[in-house]
Design a protein around this motif. Sequence first.
Motif, mmCIF file in Angstrom:
data_model
loop_
_atom_site.group_PDB
_atom_site.id
_atom_site.type_symbol
_atom_site.label_atom_id
_atom_site.label_comp_id
_atom_site.label_asym_id
_atom_site.label_seq_id
_atom_site.Cartn_x
_atom_site.Cartn_y
_atom_site.Cartn_z
ATOM 1 N N TYR A 171 0.835 -1.199 0.000
ATOM 2 C CA TYR A 171 0.000 0.000 0.000
ATOM 3 C C TYR A 171 0.879 1.260 0.000
ATOM 4 O O TYR A 171 0.598 2.216 -0.726
ATOM 5 N N GLY A 172 1.922 1.258 0.796
ATOM 6 C CA GLY A 172 2.844 2.393 0.836
ATOM 7 C C GLY A 172 3.505 2.635 -0.510
ATOM 8 O O GLY A 172 3.611 3.782 -0.963
ATOM 9 N N PHE A 173 3.960 1.567 -1.141
ATOM 10 C CA PHE A 173 4.587 1.696 -2.454
ATOM 11 C C PHE A 173 3.611 2.290 -3.469
ATOM 12 O O PHE A 173 3.948 3.216 -4.214
ATOM 13 N N LEU A 174 2.394 1.761 -3.509
ATOM 14 C CA LEU A 174 1.402 2.261 -4.449
ATOM 15 C C LEU A 174 1.035 3.717 -4.146
ATOM 16 O O LEU A 174 0.881 4.526 -5.079
ATOM 17 N N SER A 175 0.930 4.039 -2.886
ATOM 18 C CA SER A 175 0.611 5.428 -2.513
ATOM 19 C C SER A 175 1.695 6.390 -2.994
ATOM 20 O O SER A 175 1.399 7.462 -3.509
ATOM 21 N N GLU A 176 2.932 6.016 -2.807
ATOM 22 C CA GLU A 176 4.061 6.870 -3.208
ATOM 23 C C GLU A 176 4.234 6.961 -4.703
ATOM 24 O O GLU A 176 4.585 8.010 -5.241
ATOM 25 N N ASN A 177 4.015 5.852 -5.409
ATOM 26 C CA ASN A 177 4.379 5.796 -6.826
ATOM 27 C C ASN A 177 3.229 5.873 -7.803
ATOM 28 O O ASN A 177 3.469 6.096 -8.996
ATOM 29 N N VAL A 178 2.011 5.700 -7.361
ATOM 30 C CA VAL A 178 0.892 5.687 -8.283
ATOM 31 C C VAL A 178 -0.053 6.881 -8.040
ATOM 32 O O VAL A 178 -0.528 7.499 -8.962
ATOM 33 N N ILE A 179 -0.293 7.165 -6.782
ATOM 34 C CA ILE A 179 -1.230 8.238 -6.441
ATOM 35 C C ILE A 179 -0.484 9.558 -6.454
ATOM 36 O O ILE A 179 0.511 9.751 -5.752
#
Length: 181
Positions: A171-179
């Motif tokens: 979730y952290g990775f997606l938050s940083e890199n996608v959102i």
Amino acid sequence: MMDRPAFADEEAFVNKLILLYIFDQCNVGLIESVIYDIATSHNWIKPIFCKPAFDDLVKTDYLVNLSRPRAPQPRYKITPEGRECLKCFYYKIPLSVREEIAAYIKENIISFRKQQDYVSDYYRNEDGSYTVLLKIVDDTSTWMELKLKVDSRAKAKWIFKTWRDKAVEVYGFLSENVIEN
């Protein structure tokens, strides 16, 4: 027909108070399986008496279902009426039990949250591959939902088993890199 002994009614009442105390200490919505695990883990409530006590607390509005309709597993939380009842009668729960419960919950709350907030499942597709469903949910909504297609049951099973430990990182990775901010 024999009358039920008075101690049985008292035990049922204390079981309900113990459940209310557990909800009060957790201070988050809980699914039934987590509450049963907590309540029976140290024999604070015998497993056979846990469900009837829980059901009675829901019927009397001392616990409320927080979940949206069609949620896979409803979550329950103590109501103000439940807190008031607990406040009036908590002394009926032995001090040693209250201390054990408080310590156990403090030590394991992260594990309980992982158990109910990080949901995973997998199934076999017609082509022989597997789909793994991964979710992060809270009391009222789904934060994230992923479907992954993998080529073997072993991979699907590994992802299924490790999701609880990896969910925050993903979730952290997606938050940083996608959102975008």
